[in-house]
Design an enzyme around this catalytic site. Structure first.
Site, PDB file in Angstrom:
ATOM      1  N   SER A 217       0.729  -1.302  -0.096  1.00 18.67           N
ATOM      2  CA  SER A 217       0.050  -0.144   0.023  1.00 18.67           C
ATOM      3  C   SER A 217       0.897   1.212  -0.073  1.00 18.67           C
ATOM      4  O   SER A 217       1.706   1.407  -0.899  1.00 18.67           O
ATOM      5  CB  SER A 217      -1.099  -0.147   1.039  1.00 18.67           C
ATOM      6  OG  SER A 217      -1.954   0.977   0.930  1.00 18.67           O
ATOM      7  N   GLU A 343      -9.043  -5.398  -4.742  1.00 19.55           N
ATOM      8  CA  GLU A 343      -8.432  -4.121  -3.830  1.00 19.55           C
ATOM      9  C   GLU A 343      -9.455  -3.348  -3.246  1.00 19.55           C
ATOM     10  O   GLU A 343      -9.299  -3.229  -1.955  1.00 19.55           O
ATOM     11  CB  GLU A 343      -7.591  -3.312  -4.755  1.00 19.55           C
ATOM     12  CG  GLU A 343      -6.184  -4.211  -5.118  1.00 19.55           C
ATOM     13  CD  GLU A 343      -5.238  -4.254  -4.286  1.00 19.55           C
ATOM     14  OE1 GLU A 343      -5.343  -3.720  -2.990  1.00 19.55           O
ATOM     15  OE2 GLU A 343      -4.077  -4.477  -4.765  1.00 19.55           O
ATOM     16  N   HIS A 442      -8.061  -5.271  -0.483  1.00 19.47           N
ATOM     17  CA  HIS A 442      -6.598  -4.667  -0.276  1.00 19.47           C
ATOM     18  C   HIS A 442      -6.099  -5.115   1.305  1.00 19.47           C
ATOM     19  O   HIS A 442      -6.779  -4.837   2.210  1.00 19.47           O
ATOM     20  CB  HIS A 442      -7.087  -3.045  -0.321  1.00 19.47           C
ATOM     21  CG  HIS A 442      -5.703  -2.246  -0.035  1.00 19.47           C
ATOM     22  ND1 HIS A 442      -4.680  -2.215  -0.957  1.00 19.47           N
ATOM     23  CD2 HIS A 442      -5.246  -1.532   0.919  1.00 19.47           C
ATOM     24  CE1 HIS A 442      -3.758  -1.439  -0.705  1.00 19.47           C
ATOM     25  NE2 HIS A 442      -4.166  -0.983   0.468  1.00 19.47           N
TER      26      HIS A 442
END
Length: 532
Positions: A217, A343, A442
């Protein structure tokens, strides 16, 4: 008799004195006692690993050192306790009623080290330096435990704190006037940690010239900036980018300065009698983090330091990451890069559980303007079980920040100058919000590699996974750590992983029941998004 006593005492002192140096192999002595270039540290040993927490890698950025480049820490005498994790860098947390509160301290530039207690291979180990996620506004080294990665693949794992939010990324003409171009202090911290690793890796059994810079990330976005930065060249020899594509642009200096000027005005420092920079350094941390700072982003109770991030057009980051990579800034640095299949469901489902088809269409028209009808034609609401799933799929594929097609674009671009191995985690989490599936959301990749303790996160522990998912975890650790050792993830015990190239359309799909190439570009409509 007296002479004999002296000899005996000398022998006793010799056996009790730790014979360690900054470059000594910790397995030649008590593995919990290590000499760094700053002094001795004592960690702990448990479950097959030696662990060191809260080691300083830079001088505390407090007082007059706020918004200055990091410098090496002052040496200490005696043995420093390294069994307690350091506190977080300042960030916005939440109390029990979910109200925003200040968490952390500016004295936060510390790192943690975990290494296997025993060697499973000859020679020194690769060092995986992990950059945490959190939108460059939250997170900490202590939230990520690399023990499984370390023991599973015979690597040393280093997790670091770095400055966040306004303290890490404020860009201001007043700070520029002091001689250091402002805006990338958090990246400078990460680079300083890499220099510390290069100086001290051998003391922990690691190889100073076999460093793998990895992140997920916001940590992955940070890795992208180091791949692009002339100042980071040579500080690492491999890179891992998880859910944070280098093809997504970062702020320009002009935009960052405009946001910085807004923050300076909000904080009352624009025309301060003693100067803007001095005023900024006197502002309480709570004001820096809890006051709104972005004129384009209304304060709605969500995280308030979203505007801060890497700044391009500066000496440390002269170009946009993807442009620098295209021109060979990371030439010769093998890259492992990928994303999760779904995600954006982690961000969309809870917030838009009541979204209607009409509301979804309106959002597409606002976001994509003249291209909205084409987007709606490719992603019609009626093709999904719920409009929120349609929205999440659009955002995942388009990838304004962390999505699929920018990850593929990054792999294709980087493959011109170095070996690149691209993947997608397709294994579903099985988690639901009502009847809406989160899929491979995610952050779902994290528990396959690391144990996490991220506040308010929904990531399961390894013990919560099914036996097939635990086997997938072992496979991913084998791929990742083989890449750390060799710059190539392929191992005889697992399905082959073909390197990416400039025209790649498939990546290695990672699922519990199948590890095989997946038609990534088709699944995520990347040709369509390239036209948009």
């Amino acid at each position: 008799m007296k002479r004999r006593l002296v000899i005996v005492l000398a022998l006793l002192l010799t056996t009790l004195t730790p014979k360690v140096t900054a470059g000594a192999d910790p397995l030649d002595h008590d593995p919990t006692l290590v000499r760094t270039d700053g002094g001795y540290v004592r960690g702990g040993k448990e479950d097959g690993v030696v662990r060191f927490s809260g080691i300083p890698y830079a001088t505390p950025p407090v007082g007059d050192q706020r918004w200055r480049a990091p410098t090496p820490p002052r040496p200490w005498t005696g043995v420093r306790d390294a069994t307690t994790p350091a506190g977080k860098c300042p960030q916005v947390g939440r109390d029990e009623e979910f109200n925003p509160i200040l968490v952390g301290s500016e004295n936060c530039l510390y790192l943690d080290v975990v290494a296997p207690a025993r060697h499973s291979r000859p020679g020194r180990r690769p060092v995986v330096v992990w950059l945490h996620g959190g939108n460059l506004a939250s997170g900490a080294a202590s939230e990520y435990d690399g023990a499984r990665l370390a023991t599973g693949g015979d690597v040393v794992v280093v997790t670091i704190n770095y400055r966040l939010g306004a303290l890490g990324f404020l860009s201001s003409n007043a700070l520029d006037a002091e001689g250091t171009v402002s805006g990338n202090y958090g990246l400078l911290d990460q680079a300083e940690a890499l220099r510390w690793v290069r100086r001290n890796a051998a003391a922990f059994g690691g190889h100073p010239n076999l460093v793998v810079l990895a992140g997920q990330s916001a940590g992955a976005r940070s890795v992208c900036t180091h791949l692009a930065s002339p100042g980071s060249r040579g500080l690492f020899q491999r890179a891992i980018v998880q859910s944070g594509a280098c093809a997504n642009p970062v702020m320009t200096k002009a935009v960052a300065d405009r946001k910085g000027a807004q923050a300076v005005g909000t904080l009352g420092c624009a025309d301060a009698p003693g100067g803007t920079a001095a005023c900024l350094r006197s502002v309480p941390v709570a004001d820096l983090l809890l006051k709104p700072a972005d004129p384009d982003r209304p304060v709605t109770g969500e995280r308030r330091d979203d505007p801060w991030g890497p700044v391009a057009g500066t000496p440390y980051l002269p170009w946009q990451p993807i442009d620098a990579i295209r021109h060979g800034s990371a030439a010769g640095v093998p890259l492992l890069i990928g994303s999760t299949h779904d995600e954006m469901r982690a961000f969309v489902l809870g917030r838009y559980a009541d979204l209607t088809a009409d509301g979804y269409a309106a959002m597409m028209r606002t976001a994509f303007g003249a291209d909205a009808e084409a987007v709606l034609g490719k992603y019609p609401a009626e093709a999904f079980a719920h409009p929120a799933l349609a929205l999440a799929t659009v955002l995942t594929d388009w990838g304004g920040g962390i999505g699929s097609c920018p990850a593929l674009a990054t792999a294709r671009t980087a493959a011109r100058h170095a070996p690149v191995y691209a993947y997608e985690l397709t294994e579903s989490s099985g988690q639901l919000l009502g009847n809406l599936p989160y899929g491979a959301y995610h952050g779902w990749d994290l528990p396959f590699l690391l144990d996490t303790s991220i506040p308010r996160s929904q990531y399961p522990g390894l013990h919560d996974m099914t036996p097939p998912q635990r086997r997938l975890s072992q496979a991913m650790i084998a791929y990742w750590t083989t890449f750390a050792h060799r710059g190539d993830p392929n191992t005889p015990d697992l399905p082959p992983w073909a390197p990416a190239h400039a025209m790649s359309t498939s990546v290695l799909g990672l699922a519990a029941d199948s590890i095989a190439p997946t038609p990534f570009a088709t699944d995520h409509h990347c040709t369509f998004w390239n036209r948009i």
